[in-house]
Enzyme design. Structure first.
Site, PDB file in Angstrom:
ATOM      1  N   SER A 182       4.365  17.968  -3.000  1.00 16.26           N
ATOM      2  CA  SER A 182       3.475  19.067  -2.643  1.00 16.26           C
ATOM      3  C   SER A 182       4.307  20.177  -2.046  1.00 16.26           C
ATOM      4  O   SER A 182       5.421  19.946  -1.541  1.00 16.26           O
ATOM      5  CB  SER A 182       2.442  18.587  -1.612  1.00 16.26           C
ATOM      6  OG  SER A 182       1.762  19.674  -1.005  1.00 16.26           O
ATOM      7  N   TYR A 222       0.134  14.443   6.324  1.00 18.27           N
ATOM      8  CA  TYR A 222       0.379  14.752   4.918  1.00 18.27           C
ATOM      9  C   TYR A 222       1.746  15.405   4.744  1.00 18.27           C
ATOM     10  O   TYR A 222       2.522  15.021   3.855  1.00 18.27           O
ATOM     11  CB  TYR A 222      -0.728  15.667   4.399  1.00 18.27           C
ATOM     12  CG  TYR A 222      -0.680  15.907   2.904  1.00 18.27           C
ATOM     13  CD1 TYR A 222      -1.046  14.910   2.008  1.00 18.27           C
ATOM     14  CD2 TYR A 222      -0.258  17.132   2.386  1.00 18.27           C
ATOM     15  CE1 TYR A 222      -1.002  15.121   0.634  1.00 18.27           C
ATOM     16  CE2 TYR A 222      -0.214  17.356   1.020  1.00 18.27           C
ATOM     17  CZ  TYR A 222      -0.581  16.352   0.150  1.00 18.27           C
ATOM     18  OH  TYR A 222      -0.537  16.558  -1.206  1.00 18.27           O
ATOM     19  N   LYS A 257       4.922  13.855   2.572  1.00 16.10           N
ATOM     20  CA  LYS A 257       5.494  14.557   1.425  1.00 16.10           C
ATOM     21  C   LYS A 257       6.943  14.960   1.670  1.00 16.10           C
ATOM     22  O   LYS A 257       7.752  14.985   0.736  1.00 16.10           O
ATOM     23  CB  LYS A 257       4.630  15.766   1.056  1.00 16.10           C
ATOM     24  CG  LYS A 257       3.254  15.388   0.512  1.00 16.10           C
ATOM     25  CD  LYS A 257       3.355  14.465  -0.703  1.00 16.10           C
ATOM     26  CE  LYS A 257       2.000  14.156  -1.307  1.00 16.10           C
ATOM     27  NZ  LYS A 257       2.090  13.279  -2.515  1.00 16.10           N
TER      28      LYS A 257
END
Length: 252
Positions: free
Chosen positions: A144, A157, A161
């Protein structure tokens, strides 16, 4: 179906995790359209069957594998059950937006399991399967833009990532000797079943659009095409890198 040229995947076998819907379904359909025999893996039999039928209707090949990606034993069994593997796309993942001080241990553990541990173990098992053929291959980890920057309410998150980006670089160095290339695709926001609920909040949508220089969301098809490129002979010297499809987000 395209079966000629540098983006041709004819005769190759690909496995896509989290393939039932969203990005995974788009990626699987794209690889199948390029000629790959595509194994589509997720927990939802109905979604996989529907995707396999759509791929077959377009002239491609797809075989459904029902499996929980967080169960390493089940993933290994799934890989043992396919004859060969040339392309692995680690797509399964998730997000639970929350303020940093409010993240619960359960949320933390859930995302670490799905976004990091399962990616590591699936990549490990996939690399062994690719190595067994002795012909090399390609592993694409779906990352991402948040693997390159930070963002409010996305502490876990972002952490997961960033971990995927680091893992990818280390894998690329070790697996180059086996002619296995390892890269990430790092998209900006894509309207998928996972993100659809987020975009129903007007304030969130405004926040995203204000920070996207290109001023639009990323189509899932463009993510799929980027994966196809990295999986193809056209990217034969591309490894250890991140292909950012972020509309300029991380350039700021």
């Amino acid at each position: 179906m395209i079966t000629a040229g540098p983006f041709n995947l004819h005769g190759l076998a690909a496995l896509v995790t989290g393939a039932g819907r969203g990005l995974g379904a788009a990626i699987a359909a794209e690889l199948a359209a390029a000629g790959a025999k595509t194994f589509i893996l997720s927990r939802n039999q109905a979604e996989l069957d529907d995707l396999a039928q759509r791929i077959a209707a377009d002239g491609g090949q797809a075989q459904a594998i029902v499996c929980d990606i967080t169960d390493a034993g089940a993933v290994q069994s799934a890989l043992d059950g396919i004859p060969r593997l040339d392309i692995l796309v680690n797509n399964a993942g998730g997000n639970i937006p929350a303020d940093f001080i409010d993240v619960t241990p359960e949320q933390l553990d859930s995302l670490l399991l799905l976004n990091v541990r399962s990616v590591f173990l699936t990549a490990q098992a996939g690399a062994r399967k690719i190595m067994a053929s002795g012909k090399g291959g390609s592993i694409v980890n779906i990352s991402s833009q948040m693997g390159h920057v930070g963002a409010a309410r996305r502490s876990v998150y972002c952490m997961t990532k960033h971990a995927v980006e680091g893992l990818t670089k280390a894998m690329a160095l070790e697996l180059a000797a086996h002619n296995i290339r390892v890269n990430t695709v790092a998209p900006t926001f894509v309207l998928t079943p996972m993100t659809e609920a987020f975009f129903k909040e007007e304030s969130f949508r405004d926040w995203v659009m204000q920070r996207l220089p290109m001023g639009r969301l990323l189509p899932a098809q463009e993510v799929a095409q980027a994966v196809r490129y990295l999986a193809s002979p056209a990217a034969s010297m591309v490894t250890g890198t991140s292909l950012k499809l972020d509309g300029g987000w991380t350039a700021q």
